[in-house]
Design a protein around this motif. Structure first.
Motif, PDB file in Angstrom:
ATOM      1  N   MET A 101       0.867  -1.183   0.000  1.00  0.00           N
ATOM      2  CA  MET A 101       0.000   0.000   0.000  1.00  0.00           C
ATOM      3  C   MET A 101       0.899   1.227   0.000  1.00  0.00           C
ATOM      4  O   MET A 101       1.640   1.477   0.950  1.00  0.00           O
ATOM      5  CB  MET A 101      -0.912   0.012   1.219  1.00  0.00           C
ATOM      6  CG  MET A 101      -1.928   1.135   1.224  1.00  0.00           C
ATOM      7  SD  MET A 101      -3.001   1.051   2.692  1.00  0.00           S
ATOM      8  CE  MET A 101      -4.151   2.377   2.325  1.00  0.00           C
ATOM      9  N   THR A 102       0.862   1.955  -1.073  1.00  0.00           N
ATOM     10  CA  THR A 102       1.693   3.144  -1.226  1.00  0.00           C
ATOM     11  C   THR A 102       0.800   4.315  -1.618  1.00  0.00           C
ATOM     12  O   THR A 102      -0.408   4.161  -1.794  1.00  0.00           O
ATOM     13  CB  THR A 102       2.770   2.931  -2.298  1.00  0.00           C
ATOM     14  OG1 THR A 102       2.125   2.591  -3.550  1.00  0.00           O
ATOM     15  CG2 THR A 102       3.714   1.802  -1.918  1.00  0.00           C
ATOM     16  N   GLY A 103       1.399   5.477  -1.750  1.00  0.00           N
ATOM     17  CA  GLY A 103       0.601   6.636  -2.139  1.00  0.00           C
ATOM     18  C   GLY A 103       1.440   7.874  -2.253  1.00  0.00           C
ATOM     19  O   GLY A 103       2.672   7.829  -2.173  1.00  0.00           O
ATOM     20  N   GLN A 104       0.757   8.981  -2.433  1.00  0.00           N
ATOM     21  CA  GLN A 104       1.426  10.266  -2.487  1.00  0.00           C
ATOM     22  C   GLN A 104       0.553  11.324  -1.833  1.00  0.00           C
ATOM     23  O   GLN A 104      -0.671  11.233  -1.836  1.00  0.00           O
ATOM     24  CB  GLN A 104       1.768  10.658  -3.925  1.00  0.00           C
ATOM     25  CG  GLN A 104       0.575  10.777  -4.845  1.00  0.00           C
ATOM     26  CD  GLN A 104       0.976  11.220  -6.248  1.00  0.00           C
ATOM     27  OE1 GLN A 104       2.148  11.506  -6.513  1.00  0.00           O
ATOM     28  NE2 GLN A 104       0.001  11.304  -7.144  1.00  0.00           N
ATOM     29  N   ILE A 105       1.214  12.324  -1.238  1.00  0.00           N
ATOM     30  CA  ILE A 105       0.543  13.399  -0.536  1.00  0.00           C
ATOM     31  C   ILE A 105       1.114  14.719  -1.038  1.00  0.00           C
ATOM     32  O   ILE A 105       2.337  14.881  -1.125  1.00  0.00           O
ATOM     33  CB  ILE A 105       0.762  13.295   0.986  1.00  0.00           C
ATOM     34  CG1 ILE A 105       0.347  11.907   1.498  1.00  0.00           C
ATOM     35  CG2 ILE A 105      -0.005  14.392   1.722  1.00  0.00           C
ATOM     36  CD1 ILE A 105       0.763  11.652   2.934  1.00  0.00           C
ATOM     37  N   ARG A 106       0.211  15.641  -1.362  1.00  0.00           N
ATOM     38  CA  ARG A 106       0.680  16.955  -1.787  1.00  0.00           C
ATOM     39  C   ARG A 106       0.845  17.852  -0.576  1.00  0.00           C
ATOM     40  O   ARG A 106      -0.055  17.984   0.247  1.00  0.00           O
ATOM     41  CB  ARG A 106      -0.293  17.593  -2.770  1.00  0.00           C
ATOM     42  CG  ARG A 106       0.217  18.946  -3.277  1.00  0.00           C
ATOM     43  CD  ARG A 106      -0.703  19.583  -4.281  1.00  0.00           C
ATOM     44  NE  ARG A 106      -0.177  20.874  -4.694  1.00  0.00           N
ATOM     45  CZ  ARG A 106      -0.789  21.715  -5.513  1.00  0.00           C
ATOM     46  NH1 ARG A 106      -1.978  21.382  -6.024  1.00  0.00           N
ATOM     47  NH2 ARG A 106      -0.253  22.867  -5.836  1.00  0.00           N
ATOM     48  N   LEU A 107       2.019  18.461  -0.468  1.00  0.00           N
ATOM     49  CA  LEU A 107       2.310  19.385   0.621  1.00  0.00           C
ATOM     50  C   LEU A 107       2.186  20.823   0.124  1.00  0.00           C
ATOM     51  O   LEU A 107       2.146  21.071  -1.089  1.00  0.00           O
ATOM     52  CB  LEU A 107       3.720  19.130   1.152  1.00  0.00           C
ATOM     53  CG  LEU A 107       3.985  17.727   1.703  1.00  0.00           C
ATOM     54  CD1 LEU A 107       5.431  17.621   2.186  1.00  0.00           C
ATOM     55  CD2 LEU A 107       3.027  17.399   2.834  1.00  0.00           C
ATOM     56  N   THR A 244      -2.484   3.625  -3.404  1.00  0.00           N
ATOM     57  CA  THR A 244      -2.441   2.530  -4.369  1.00  0.00           C
ATOM     58  C   THR A 244      -2.154   1.233  -3.625  1.00  0.00           C
ATOM     59  O   THR A 244      -1.200   1.157  -2.838  1.00  0.00           O
ATOM     60  CB  THR A 244      -1.353   2.764  -5.431  1.00  0.00           C
ATOM     61  OG1 THR A 244      -1.646   3.966  -6.153  1.00  0.00           O
ATOM     62  CG2 THR A 244      -1.293   1.594  -6.411  1.00  0.00           C
ATOM     63  N   ALA A 245      -2.984   0.236  -3.858  1.00  0.00           N
ATOM     64  CA  ALA A 245      -2.796  -1.071  -3.232  1.00  0.00           C
ATOM     65  C   ALA A 245      -2.618  -2.129  -4.300  1.00  0.00           C
ATOM     66  O   ALA A 245      -3.208  -2.044  -5.394  1.00  0.00           O
ATOM     67  CB  ALA A 245      -3.987  -1.410  -2.347  1.00  0.00           C
TER      68      ALA A 245
END
Length: 518
Positions: A101-107, A244-245
């Protein structure tokens, strides 16, 4: 015969006597035009300021905001996620292994025009398996999932959440998930090896049809950043995030429709040209499936709430405090208190009758004001294009009736303070300081959130919790600070604190009255 006469007289004083005291106090109140007009003014200002506040709340949408989905229990919900699904008729099950399980975060951007995105998943990012009544937003569902930082969970119908084992997921430490259906009963399981299974929870979805959708999903609410102010308080900002998994070892049992998986970006926001804004995705390769999603499957707390129509209550409360204090101190100032005490020799009962009279008058005025403010305030909000978060009829009644009780209890507290001080100015200031000021300090973002919560636990201002219509949910990331309209105590518990203070101070006033005027 003469020996029994005093006993009969005492019985009449104990029953009919209190009723006569109560009628006498009501007569005193209604014959003083200033008190009556002030109580009417308190009701009017509560309604008018509430309507004024509602008229100033304009929708940020282009026109009227679209209606939000409503869950099976009547609450507003966010039902936005990516779902790769197939039809299931009758009983069956789905089993998968989640390997990552991964992902991205906008700062926040450091430089204008430069996007700053980091890898990671937010705490309540979720991915797993689901059985859903239909593809309609807000329809019933049950799901077993892995999350960003809260381990395995089983959730159903948006507001229900059951914890499984803690920990994350990776190729070295995958998680097996299973969801079985038997009629209206959905049971979730988890396993570390696919052989030894542990039940996470069971959900009963009343009225679940025979034909449902079953499949893989992913969702990620925005990352929440809470910033502490220089002088206390806080502000919250949500940042875009996606998850995303990766799934494999997918096994379906039961009457599952054949053919390919059908991917749906449920609740996706569309750009003006009709394209998806922040779309999810689904990929299949050799028995391995990758699902990317944004959004959330959870209760919704972002929007206009019915208590937003009651902003005038605070001003109305100040007027009520002044009237309640004057109701007792005017008798001390004029010397009428001696006549009052002679009419009711049991001094404590006289003060209780006075408290009951002012409390009843205030409750009736508050009930009328709260009913009008909520009823007409909602119409004004809708006319300005706002969508009001739906609540059940019982919740709306609790907010309206509870507001009336709040005002009545505060009136009794103010009268008791007036009986203790016997001076109008000192009593009014004290009642406002202990009831109104803590509320203002706690909700105006001038104190740190923890200090604000303690004020709303320990002072009479805790009673304002009765107005909160949307609860705090442990499985929803949010800014649950008093400045955002959330209270540390449950609605009835907060009101009980205020009523407890009113009873305590009234008891002290009765005790003091008996000692001083004995």
């Amino acid at each position: 015969m003469s020996a029994t006469a005093p006993y009969r007289s005492g019985a009449r004083a104990g029953r009919g006597g209190f009723a006569r005291l109560l009628r006498a106090e009501w007569t005193k109140f209604r014959t003083v035009r200033g008190w009556v007009l002030a109580m009417v003014a308190a009701a009017l200002v509560t309604v008018l300021l509430g309507l004024l506040s509602s008229s100033g709340s304009h929708s940020s949408c282009d026109g009227v905001c679209p209606a939000v989905p409503v869950g099976p229990d009547g609450e507003a919900v966010e039902d936005k996620f990516y779902f790769a699904h197939r039809p299931l008729a009758g009983d069956g099950s789905i089993t998968v292994r989640v390997t990552s399980m991964t992902g991205q975060i906008r700062l926040p951007d450091l430089n204008p025009g430069t996007r700053r995105v980091v890898a990671g998943v937010v705490p309540w990012a979720k991915a797993g398996i689901m059985v859903k009544e239909s593809m309609k937003q807000g329809s019933a569902y049950a799901a077993v999932m892995v999350t960003g930082r809260h381990g395995v969970r089983m959730q159903h119908n948006f507001i229900h959440d059951t914890a499984g084992r803690p920990g994350g997921v990776s190729k070295q430490s995958p998680r097996w998930l299973r969801l079985t259906r038997s009629g209206e009963e959905l049971t979730g399981y988890e396993s570390a090896d696919g052989a030894n299974w542990t039940e996470v929870g069971t959900a009963h979805l009343a009225g679940l049809p025979a034909a449902v959708q079953v499949g893989l999903f992913a969702a990620s609410p925005g990352g929440l950043t809470v910033t502490q102010g220089d002088f206390g308080g806080s502000s919250a900002a949500s940042r875009f995030a996606e998850a995303t998994a990766v799934f494999d070892k997918v096994s379906l049992r039961g009457s599952v429709g054949g053919g390919a998986w059908r991917p749906d970006d449920v609740g996706v926001t569309l750009n003006p040209d009709g394209s998806a804004h922040h779309p999810g995705g689904f990929k299949e390769s050799g028995g391995t499936y990758s699902v990317t999603g944004v959004g959330d499957i959870a209760p919704l707390s972002d929007g206009q709430q019915i208590e937003n129509t009651l902003t005038g209550v605070l001003t109305g409360l100040i007027v009520v405090i002044v009237v309640a204090v004057m109701f007792i101190t005017a008798e001390y100032r004029s010397g009428l208190i001696r006549t009052t005490l002679l009419a009711g020799p049991r001094r404590g009962r006289t003060l209780v009758a006075k408290a009951l009279a002012i409390g009843t008058v205030t409750f009736i005025a508050g009930l009328a004001a709260a009913t009008a403010a909520v009823t007409f305030g909602k119409q004004v909000l809708r006319a300005n294009g706002n969508h009001i978060l739906p609540v059940t009829t019982l919740t709306e009644l609790r907010v309206i009736v509870g507001t009336a009780v709040l005002l009545a209890a505060a009136a009794v507290l103010a009268l008791a303070v007036g009986a203790l001080f016997r001076r109008s100015v000192a009593a009014v200031i004290t009642a406002i300081v202990v009831t109104v000021v803590p509320y203002i300090l706690a909700t105006a973002s001038v104190l740190p959130a923890d200090a604000a919560r303690w004020l709303l636990r320990l002072t009479p201002a805790a009673g304002f919790a009765i107005q909160q219509s949307i609860p705090e949910y442990a499985h929803v990331l949010g800014d649950y600070a008093p400045s955002a309209g959330y209270y540390p105590l449950a609605p009835w518990a907060g009101l009980a604190v205020l009523c407890g203070y009113a009873a305590l101070v009234l008891g002290l006033a009765v005790f003091q009255l008996r000692r001083r005027d004995a």
